[in-house]
Scaffold this motif. Structure first.
Motif, PDB file in Angstrom:
ATOM      1  N   ASP A 134       0.820  -1.214   0.000  1.00 11.81           N
ATOM      2  CA  ASP A 134       0.000   0.000   0.000  1.00 11.81           C
ATOM      3  C   ASP A 134       0.854   1.264   0.000  1.00 11.81           C
ATOM      4  O   ASP A 134       0.457   2.292  -0.559  1.00 11.81           O
ATOM      5  N   ALA A 135       2.049   1.188   0.625  1.00 14.93           N
ATOM      6  CA  ALA A 135       2.923   2.352   0.722  1.00 14.93           C
ATOM      7  C   ALA A 135       3.804   2.528  -0.514  1.00 14.93           C
ATOM      8  O   ALA A 135       4.566   3.491  -0.589  1.00 14.93           O
ATOM      9  N   GLY A 136       3.724   1.586  -1.463  1.00 16.63           N
ATOM     10  CA  GLY A 136       4.542   1.674  -2.664  1.00 16.63           C
ATOM     11  C   GLY A 136       5.977   1.270  -2.446  1.00 16.63           C
ATOM     12  O   GLY A 136       6.846   1.605  -3.272  1.00 16.63           O
ATOM     13  N   ALA A 137       6.271   0.548  -1.355  1.00  9.90           N
ATOM     14  CA  ALA A 137       7.642   0.138  -1.052  1.00  9.90           C
ATOM     15  C   ALA A 137       7.910  -1.319  -1.396  1.00  9.90           C
ATOM     16  O   ALA A 137       9.034  -1.791  -1.219  1.00  9.90           O
ATOM     17  N   LEU A 138       6.897  -2.033  -1.887  1.00 10.59           N
ATOM     18  CA  LEU A 138       7.076  -3.423  -2.294  1.00 10.59           C
ATOM     19  C   LEU A 138       7.410  -3.456  -3.783  1.00 10.59           C
ATOM     20  O   LEU A 138       6.796  -2.753  -4.581  1.00 10.59           O
ATOM     21  N   ARG A 139       8.396  -4.264  -4.134  1.00 11.85           N
ATOM     22  CA  ARG A 139       8.795  -4.394  -5.536  1.00 11.85           C
ATOM     23  C   ARG A 139       8.478  -5.805  -6.009  1.00 11.85           C
ATOM     24  O   ARG A 139       9.100  -6.773  -5.577  1.00 11.85           O
ATOM     25  N   GLY A 140       7.488  -5.922  -6.862  1.00 10.85           N
ATOM     26  CA  GLY A 140       7.042  -7.227  -7.327  1.00 10.85           C
ATOM     27  C   GLY A 140       6.242  -7.929  -6.249  1.00 10.85           C
ATOM     28  O   GLY A 140       5.901  -7.362  -5.221  1.00 10.85           O
ATOM     29  N   GLU A 141       5.949  -9.192  -6.487  1.00 12.54           N
ATOM     30  CA  GLU A 141       5.214 -10.002  -5.531  1.00 12.54           C
ATOM     31  C   GLU A 141       6.171 -10.955  -4.822  1.00 12.54           C
ATOM     32  O   GLU A 141       7.250 -11.265  -5.341  1.00 12.54           O
ATOM     33  N   PRO A 142       5.817 -11.423  -3.615  1.00 13.05           N
ATOM     34  CA  PRO A 142       6.685 -12.369  -2.902  1.00 13.05           C
ATOM     35  C   PRO A 142       7.034 -13.574  -3.769  1.00 13.05           C
ATOM     36  O   PRO A 142       6.184 -14.129  -4.465  1.00 13.05           O
ATOM     37  N   GLU A 143       8.310 -13.962  -3.726  1.00 15.39           N
ATOM     38  CA  GLU A 143       8.836 -15.036  -4.559  1.00 15.39           C
ATOM     39  C   GLU A 143       9.100 -16.282  -3.703  1.00 15.39           C
ATOM     40  O   GLU A 143       9.890 -16.228  -2.759  1.00 15.39           O
ATOM     41  N   PRO A 144       8.432 -17.407  -3.997  1.00 17.34           N
ATOM     42  CA  PRO A 144       8.648 -18.621  -3.201  1.00 17.34           C
ATOM     43  C   PRO A 144      10.108 -19.065  -3.230  1.00 17.34           C
ATOM     44  O   PRO A 144      10.788 -18.962  -4.248  1.00 17.34           O
ATOM     45  N   VAL A 145      10.594 -19.549  -2.083  1.00 18.17           N
ATOM     46  CA  VAL A 145      11.988 -19.973  -1.967  1.00 18.17           C
ATOM     47  C   VAL A 145      12.073 -21.073  -0.912  1.00 18.17           C
ATOM     48  O   VAL A 145      11.250 -21.138   0.000  1.00 18.17           O
ATOM     49  N   ARG A 146      13.046 -21.963  -1.077  1.00 14.81           N
ATOM     50  CA  ARG A 146      13.384 -22.945  -0.050  1.00 14.81           C
ATOM     51  C   ARG A 146      14.690 -22.495   0.590  1.00 14.81           C
ATOM     52  O   ARG A 146      15.656 -22.178  -0.106  1.00 14.81           O
ATOM     53  N   HIS A 147      14.722 -22.460   1.914  1.00 17.45           N
ATOM     54  CA  HIS A 147      15.945 -22.005   2.571  1.00 17.45           C
ATOM     55  C   HIS A 147      16.101 -22.693   3.925  1.00 17.45           C
ATOM     56  O   HIS A 147      15.136 -23.166   4.528  1.00 17.45           O
ATOM     57  N   ALA A 148      17.355 -22.754   4.389  1.00 14.48           N
ATOM     58  CA  ALA A 148      17.675 -23.403   5.655  1.00 14.48           C
ATOM     59  C   ALA A 148      17.434 -22.438   6.810  1.00 14.48           C
ATOM     60  O   ALA A 148      17.824 -21.270   6.752  1.00 14.48           O
ATOM     61  N   VAL A 149      16.794 -22.947   7.853  1.00 16.65           N
ATOM     62  CA  VAL A 149      16.445 -22.144   9.026  1.00 16.65           C
ATOM     63  C   VAL A 149      16.834 -22.928  10.270  1.00 16.65           C
ATOM     64  O   VAL A 149      16.750 -24.162  10.284  1.00 16.65           O
ATOM     65  N   LYS A 150      17.245 -22.218  11.332  1.00 16.20           N
ATOM     66  CA  LYS A 150      17.608 -22.862  12.587  1.00 16.20           C
ATOM     67  C   LYS A 150      16.366 -23.353  13.333  1.00 16.20           C
ATOM     68  O   LYS A 150      15.380 -22.634  13.460  1.00 16.20           O
ATOM     69  N   PHE A 151      16.472 -24.587  13.829  1.00 18.13           N
ATOM     70  CA  PHE A 151      15.447 -25.183  14.676  1.00 18.13           C
ATOM     71  C   PHE A 151      16.095 -25.683  15.960  1.00 18.13           C
ATOM     72  O   PHE A 151      17.266 -26.083  15.953  1.00 18.13           O
ATOM     73  N   TYR A 152      15.336 -25.668  17.042  1.00 14.12           N
ATOM     74  CA  TYR A 152      15.704 -26.445  18.218  1.00 14.12           C
ATOM     75  C   TYR A 152      15.482 -27.909  17.865  1.00 14.12           C
ATOM     76  O   TYR A 152      14.483 -28.254  17.230  1.00 14.12           O
ATOM     77  N   GLU A 153      16.405 -28.793  18.272  1.00 16.24           N
ATOM     78  CA  GLU A 153      16.362 -30.180  17.807  1.00 16.24           C
ATOM     79  C   GLU A 153      15.067 -30.897  18.179  1.00 16.24           C
ATOM     80  O   GLU A 153      14.643 -31.824  17.480  1.00 16.24           O
ATOM     81  N   ASN A 154      14.399 -30.460  19.245  1.00 12.77           N
ATOM     82  CA  ASN A 154      13.142 -31.090  19.653  1.00 12.77           C
ATOM     83  C   ASN A 154      11.917 -30.285  19.215  1.00 12.77           C
ATOM     84  O   ASN A 154      10.796 -30.643  19.579  1.00 12.77           O
TER      85      ASN A 154
END
Length: 265
Positions: A181-201
């Motif tokens: 709405d503020a005109g600060a987004l460029r294009g639409e969100p692009e799907p991606v697969r990426h590694a993220v930290k998890f707690y092991e449990n």
């Protein structure tokens, strides 16, 4: 350090709740690949009109926690920006543009939004670059209630009010709409697969929140104290003599103060 706070990891929120509220050790962290979306945000460059800096992030909800933009020192695309400032869209907060070796030129647009804290690399940048601390996520996995003291002006506070109290995933969707709405987004969100930290449990990604902790200064963040410790070591008699060199290597290798109260993270 006590005044600035330190980072620790708590298992982060699903859309509605958190599954753990505990500190975890480094040995309990693991990377898992998940689906996300790159959101491209245009940061106004400097104080004047005209220029913009494109940031691609999977965590747009942390925009109010932004404390810097970081590019690799050898990335010629951004060499002329190092040492200047940008402003966060929606919130208008000036943030420095800095160089650091951990920035990845081939990731996203090559220049990263540093927030306190989105991931463990943000913690490293915050520590090594001496950045401000602007936490926005609480232990309940929701964005903190406002107002936020570093947001100046009613427009910035009004924008944050639309995010305050919402779970992370809901805030992510909501701020994407606000940016559009503020005109600060460029294009639409692009799907991606990426590694993220998890707690092991855990079964949802980790969130990093701030707590007050007690430290003993050891020279790891204080060159004057490090020099004093080395000088004291040279006053001592060492048996065998080579242990003095080992002591000096140890003092010079200290990277952070000693945390004596509780968390490793």
């Amino acid at each position: 350090n006590v005044a600035r706070g330190e980072a620790y990891l708590a298992d982060g929120p699903s859309l509605w709740d958190v599954t753990f509220r505990t500190a975890v050790a480094q040995a309990e962290l693991e990377d898992r690949e998940i689906s996300g979306s790159y959101v491209r945000i245009a940061f106004p460059a400097g104080d004047g009109p005209g220029g913009e800096i494109m940031i691609a992030t999977t965590r747009p909800e942390l925009l109010p926690a932004c404390v810097a933009l970081v590019a690799h020192p050898d990335d010629q695309r951004y060499a002329g920006l190092i040492g200047t400032t940008a402003r966060t869209p929606l919130f208008g907060v000036p943030v420095p543009i800095l160089g650091h070796r951990l920035a990845e030129p081939d990731k996203g647009t090559g220049i990263a939004m540093v927030c306190t804290f989105g991931d463990t690399t943000d913690v490293t940048w915050w520590r090594e670059l001496g950045l401000d601390t602007r936490p926005v996520i609480g232990k309940d996995g929701r964005l903190l209630d406002g107002p936020l003291p570093w947001l100046a002006g009613p427009a910035a506070q009004d924008a944050y009010a639309q995010l305050a109290g919402t779970p992370v995933k809901a805030a992510r969707a909501r701020i994407t709409g606000l940016l559009r709405d503020a005109g600060a987004l460029r294009g639409e969100p692009e799907p991606v697969r990426h590694a993220v930290k998890f707690y092991e449990n855990g079964d949802v990604p980790l969130e990093i929140v701030t707590t007050r902790q007690w430290y003993v200064r050891n020279g790891g963040r204080d060159p004057a104290l490090r020099h004093a410790l080395l000088e004291r070591g040279r006053e001592a008699g060492w048996h065998p003599p080579h242990m003095r060199a080992r002591y000096e290597d140890w003092v010079n290798g200290l990277a952070g103060d000693w945390l004596i109260s509780r968390q490793r993270y």
